[in-house]
Write an enzyme that holds these catalytic residues in place. Sequence first.
Site, PDB file in Angstrom:
ATOM      1  CG  ASN A  19       2.767  23.904   6.199  1.00 56.67           C
ATOM      2  OD1 ASN A  19       3.220  22.830   6.592  1.00 56.67           O
ATOM      3  ND2 ASN A  19       2.519  24.896   7.021  1.00 56.67           N
ATOM      4  CG  ASP A  52       6.564  23.952   8.356  1.00 59.37           C
ATOM      5  OD1 ASP A  52       5.567  23.674   9.052  1.00 59.37           O
ATOM      6  OD2 ASP A  52       6.883  23.298   7.349  1.00 59.37           O
ATOM      7  N   GLY A  71       3.047  13.943   5.859  1.00 64.69           N
ATOM      8  CA  GLY A  71       2.526  13.652   7.196  1.00 64.69           C
ATOM      9  C   GLY A  71       3.041  14.569   8.292  1.00 64.69           C
ATOM     10  N   GLY A  72       3.521  15.763   7.928  1.00 62.49           N
ATOM     11  CA  GLY A  72       3.929  16.739   8.943  1.00 62.49           C
ATOM     12  C   GLY A  72       5.021  16.176   9.839  1.00 62.49           C
ATOM     13  CB  THR A 121       3.654  17.273   2.604  1.00 64.91           C
ATOM     14  OG1 THR A 121       3.706  18.402   3.461  1.00 64.91           O
ATOM     15  CG2 THR A 121       5.032  16.942   2.115  1.00 64.91           C
ATOM     16  CB  SER A 151      11.242  20.942   6.223  1.00 60.35           C
ATOM     17  OG  SER A 151      10.520  19.898   5.634  1.00 60.35           O
ATOM     18  CB  SER A 152       9.059  16.919   9.350  1.00 63.85           C
ATOM     19  OG  SER A 152       8.977  17.617  10.550  1.00 63.85           O
ATOM     20  NE  ARG A 203      10.928  24.179   4.505  1.00 64.07           N
ATOM     21  CZ  ARG A 203       9.746  23.727   4.908  1.00 64.07           C
ATOM     22  NH1 ARG A 203       8.894  23.166   4.059  1.00 64.07           N
ATOM     23  NH2 ARG A 203       9.401  23.789   6.176  1.00 64.07           N
TER      24      ARG A 203
HETATM   25  N1  GLY Z   1       5.461  21.574   5.678  1.00 60.11           N
HETATM   26  C1  GLY Z   1       5.809  20.300   6.105  1.00 60.11           C
HETATM   27  C2  GLY Z   1       7.259  20.133   6.356  1.00 60.11           C
HETATM   28  O1  GLY Z   1       8.046  20.812   5.747  1.00 60.11           O
HETATM   29  O2  GLY Z   1       7.663  19.360   7.167  1.00 60.11           O
END
Ligand code: GLY
Length: 558
Positions: A387, A409, A459-460, A367, A438-439, A94
């Site tokens: 992102n 984020d 998908g955020g 993503t 993050s997701s 990350r």
């Molecule tokens: N940038 C999308 C995530 O990390 O969830």
Amino acid sequence: MPCRRGAILGFFLLFFCAPLNAQTPPANAIASAHPLATQAGMEILAAGGNAFDAAIAVTAALAVVEPTGSGLGGGGFWLLHRSKDKRDIMIDGRERAPLAATRDMYLDGHGEVVPRLSVDGPLAAGIPGTAAALEHLARAYGRLPLATSLAPAIHLAKAGFPADERYIRMARFRLEALRRSPAAAAIFLQNGNAPQPGHVIRQPGLARTLEAIAERGAAGFYQGPVAKQLVKGVREAGGIWTLEDLAQYRVVERAPVTGRYHGMKIISAAPPSSGGIALVTMLNILANYDLDAMTSVTRKHVIVEAMRRAYRDRAEYLGDPDFVDIPIDRLIHPYYGAGLSQSIRLDRATPSGSLPGFVLQEAGSDTTHFSILDREGNRVAATLSINFPFGAAFVPPGTGVLLNDEMDDFSVKPGTPNVYGLVGAVSNAIAPGKRPLSSMSPTFVEIPGRGVAILGTPGGSRIITMVLLGILDLAAGHGPQSWVTKGRYHHQYLPDIITYEPGALEPDEITALKTLGHDLKARKRPYGNMQAIFWDLKLNHVSAASDPRGTGQATVSP
Ligand code: GLY
């Protein structure tokens, strides 16, 4: 007699258990968001590489042919299963906040968020992790030299790829920001505009940067000429990176988050992703219900209520584990899920406003994800990001590297109530060297005696609920084609609304959910781009599927 019994037991173990333990997949499989990336991975497997070498090839190829989603200027999570010792590992690549970053760097003198500052241009970019992850994968887990695994991507960067409909749509969406970066516009646009269909995107600068990594490993990116060009380009355009930021970057190996649901083992992303914890919390809530015995409306209502509760906790507790204490054991404990389930009423939606309020930090919606299984049983589930589509839409001249806008984020206004009285979570506040929450949720599911699944999606903030719906579909006995295809719905605590893909809910379900007190809104477009693999242990058969909403490719090859 005991001796004889022992011999009988030994015979049984040898002929019935040992073959099962030693079982290996009958085929390799790769599912990724772009056919050229899947092919790059397959090429490396055919050249004698393992799943981890193939993951290097796919990661690098996606950086070239899907620049909207991930790249050398970004980062991600690579979830690995090594078959020889059954070890599960998450490589955390990350992005990190630059050392000069400050908590309020995106606020103006009145404490208000400056629009777009954390989204467009170099100030939005965290220090990328992908190049370090590529080297780590090769050194610690791969079988082939890094240069071999990077060769397909280097070729693709030189030869180019044709812009397709999705690329063109994303380029139109990010046109103004791309135009502001001459180096980005020269690569990704055609005469300053979104390209025409079939226009070939060639990236000689990116090929040179990939070659530097092929020759020198991570040092080819984080030190030397590339590092100097990255820092110069960022600083000349108003960013705050330093050479020290790059020199200090390291990937971290983390233990994945695990949980159980109806006899299945869930293995998913650890913090700084919220994915694994939220997934396990939701499944622990749902384990208290017999979903199969419910009407489709009650089932969806209960699933939505589980989503609501897990996303509230996400906003309150989660952040970079190197900076904040996260009560992981509590959040993923089945008793905690059971406790949360007690607050769910089957006859009424719980207004999110009745739960303690935290602002949900929206994650960028682009993503990418890929899944790999090799014939030795090694697995990779990788979700990677820059992102927003085209990230920060900024390329430091000479590098070909499109930078992320992952700083968005972070919770950019922590501790301060917004107009709704909701508080931005301090756990995800910006700090020098910190990783944003993050997701991304690369996930394995192991079902003893039945099979192994590898899945994930972009998908955020909707990533986690997409993976949840995929797992529930697997639990219901369906295969990867169904997980990637099925209509999707989502609740994330705030805004207090169920959003759903066109056609995902029947009209009578919508009416019934409204009667229970839910607000619903159809999204204009479908979302997600799930890439999934299933190894059926009973049939010893491998299947794979690429989301029909995207243009990816899933290949199974003996
Ligand atoms: N940038 C999308 C995530 O990390 O969830």
